[in-house]
Design an enzyme around this catalytic site. Structure first.
Site, PDB file in Angstrom:
ATOM      1  N   GLY A 297      30.698  33.954  54.168  1.00  0.00           N
ATOM      2  CA  GLY A 297      29.577  33.420  53.405  1.00  0.00           C
ATOM      3  C   GLY A 297      29.258  31.980  53.761  1.00  0.00           C
ATOM      4  N   GLY A 299      26.855  33.217  55.805  1.00  0.00           N
ATOM      5  CA  GLY A 299      26.461  34.154  56.848  1.00  0.00           C
ATOM      6  C   GLY A 299      25.876  33.561  58.109  1.00  0.00           C
ATOM      7  N   GLY A 300      25.804  32.235  58.212  1.00  0.00           N
ATOM      8  CA  GLY A 300      25.207  31.639  59.399  1.00  0.00           C
ATOM      9  C   GLY A 300      25.952  31.962  60.682  1.00  0.00           C
ATOM     10  N   ASP A 344      39.354  39.375  49.974  1.00  0.00           N
ATOM     11  CA  ASP A 344      40.061  38.095  49.948  1.00  0.00           C
ATOM     12  C   ASP A 344      40.862  37.952  51.237  1.00  0.00           C
ATOM     13  OD1 ASP A 344      41.705  35.906  49.499  1.00  0.00           O
ATOM     14  OD2 ASP A 344      42.280  36.513  47.477  1.00  0.00           O
ATOM     15  N   CYS A 414      34.578  22.345  58.419  1.00  0.00           N
ATOM     16  CA  CYS A 414      33.545  21.308  58.432  1.00  0.00           C
ATOM     17  C   CYS A 414      34.134  20.050  57.797  1.00  0.00           C
ATOM     18  CB  CYS A 414      32.291  21.765  57.694  1.00  0.00           C
ATOM     19  SG  CYS A 414      30.912  20.617  57.910  1.00  0.00           S
TER      20      CYS A 414
END
Length: 476
Positions: A297, A299-300, A344, A414
């Site tokens: 998630g 989803g990029g 998960d 990130c």
């Protein structure tokens, strides 16, 4: 602000009587008789209020407000500058205000504090005449909070104006050392200044890296199912320097582009594109038929992997959140041979060794995207790092168990923080069933990406988010 302070602030913010009473029991002006307020400043305030009262994200809330209010382009640009600039500068603004307000800032009505920050940012950082910054902020205060509060705001902002610009205020605040100076001049908490110094390992890059976090980012697009040159022409942008699928725009609303509306292209930072491409470029031993995006998630990266995978490769995209999994389904609309599931990653529902390539874009502090989410630098704290690092280690162990012998795991965050990056990977790199694959040779076109055997992108070096990536092959 601690949990009890946040709850108290929320109570104050939602107390209809607080700050709204006029002297002698008079009621505030009726909405019908309020003066017309400055649309740009009101929009900026509403963003600050959403961030502080509802933990909203400015990069999601501001575009929504701009669409709803249909501000003129000049006013929309000013609202954006005000909202993002005030959020970015919160620490420095609060340091200034602390010297001028007689009580702790946490005891102020949160609306008043947001308005004080908004006015102070205009006075010390922007070329807004003092009378305009003070008068418009006082008018907002009178309309939003009440006449009594407007007197406080007027008095404090006049003192701010008398103190001069940011440079003068930093001098007056007398930082004790270079880290505190950098914290005040670059709008970063001290702990992030220290973390950046540790991650960079080069003293002369620390200030440029911090200042790059404060610059408005370009819009990056990814050409998934459209020729990149065609996308550049359609958008008025330029091909990105590093990813063969990237297009960069100085600004604009990419949601209006036909290619983006159709799903042939999407908004995606070029650093995120390189992180996904690293998985595809890593040398593999044996079959190459089953790929997994483990924390997919929204989803990029899954969308780019689906677009570039060789024929016959099945892509599984998983996320523990049903909402985020639904976003992934949207990103993969029209793609064949994909499986999106709610799972998960620390306790997966697939057998061990099921995949040839695994992308683990691990949950992290998000400190690498401070350009796009200016409030995160003040929302996060050093205490957030250790629990996330523990989760990242669990997920990396699970990712290595999910890949077959000879297969490859790409570990991505990130964030450049050493505890979320090098330390996590180093903990498994010494295992006798794990081989570290150097990242830099896979990206010969990208200078300055090497961080030991790992890879690190930086806004000041690459114009991307500060993405970290490591490649690990399971040997047995």
């Amino acid at each position: 602000m601690t949990g009890p302070e946040r709850r108290a602030a929320h109570k104050r913010r939602n107390d209809p009587g607080r700050g709204n009473q006029r002297p002698n029991g008079q009621r505030p002006e009726s909405r019908r008789h309020r003066p017309v307020l400055d649309g740009a400043r009101l929009t900026a305030y509403d963003v600050l209020d959403g961030v502080s009262s509802r933990a909203a994200y400015a990069n999601l809330l501001l575009p929504q407000l701009l669409r709803e209010r249909q501000l003129e382009p000049r006013d929309a640009a000013f609202a954006t500058q005000l909202a993002y600039g005030t959020l970015r500068a919160t620490g420095t603004l609060d340091a200034v205000l602390t010297t001028l307000v007689s009580r702790p800032l946490a005891e102020l009505d949160p609306r008043v504090l947001d308005l004080l920050r908004l006015g102070t940012h205009q006075l010390i950082d922007l070329r807004v005449p003092a009378h305009a910054a003070v008068d418009t902020t006082v008018a907002l205060t009178r309309a939003i909070v009440g006449t009594g509060a407007s007197g406080l705001v007027n008095a404090v902002l006049r003192k701010v104006a008398a103190g001069g610009d940011r440079a003068a205020w930093v001098t007056a605040l007398a930082p004790a050392d270079d880290d505190e100076r950098l914290s005040l001049t670059t709008d970063h908490p001290r702990w992030i200044v220290e973390a950046w110094r540790d991650a960079l390992g080069a003293e002369d890059e620390v200030e440029p890296a911090l200042l790059a976090d404060d610059a408005a980012p370009e819009v990056h697009l990814v050409a998934r199912h459209v020729d990149r040159d065609e996308l550049a022409t359609e958008s008025g942008g330029e091909p990105g320097p590093w990813s063969p699928f990237a297009v960069r725009l100085p600004s604009g609303d990419p949601g209006r582009l036909p290619a983006v509306r159709s799903g042939a292209a999407a908004v995606q930072d070029e650093g995120s594109q390189l992180a996904a491409l690293a998985l595809t470029r890593a040398p593999l031993e044996g079959a190459d038929e089953r790929w997994l995006d483990m924390c997919a998630g929204p989803g990029g990266k899954a969308g780019l992997l689906a677009a570039v995978r060789p024929a016959g490769v099945h892509l599984t995209a998983a996320d523990r959140s049903e909402h985020r999994a639904e976003l992934v389904r949207g990103a993969l609309t029209g793609e064949d041979d994909v499986d999106v599931r709610v799972a998960d990653g620390t306790a997966p529902d697939w057998p061990a060794g099921s995949f040839d390539r695994v992308l683990l874009d691990a949950p992290c502090t998000g400190l690498g995207a401070l350009r796009r989410r200016p409030e995160v630098r003040w929302r996060r704290g050093p205490a957030d790092v250790a629990p996330l690092a523990e989760l990242q280690r669990q997920l990396l162990d699970s990712a290595l168990a999910s890949v077959r012998p000879g297969g490859v795991v790409a570990y991505v965050t990130c964030s450049p923080h050493t505890a979320e990056t090098v330390d996590v990977v180093d903990a498994v790199a010494g295992r006798d069933d794990v081989e570290v694959l150097p990242v830099a040779p896979l990206f010969p076109e990208v200078p300055g990406v090497q961080r030991g055997d790992y890879g690190q992108l930086w806004p000041h070096r690459h114009g991307t988010d500060a993405m970290f990536l490591a490649l690990l092959r399971r040997t047995r």
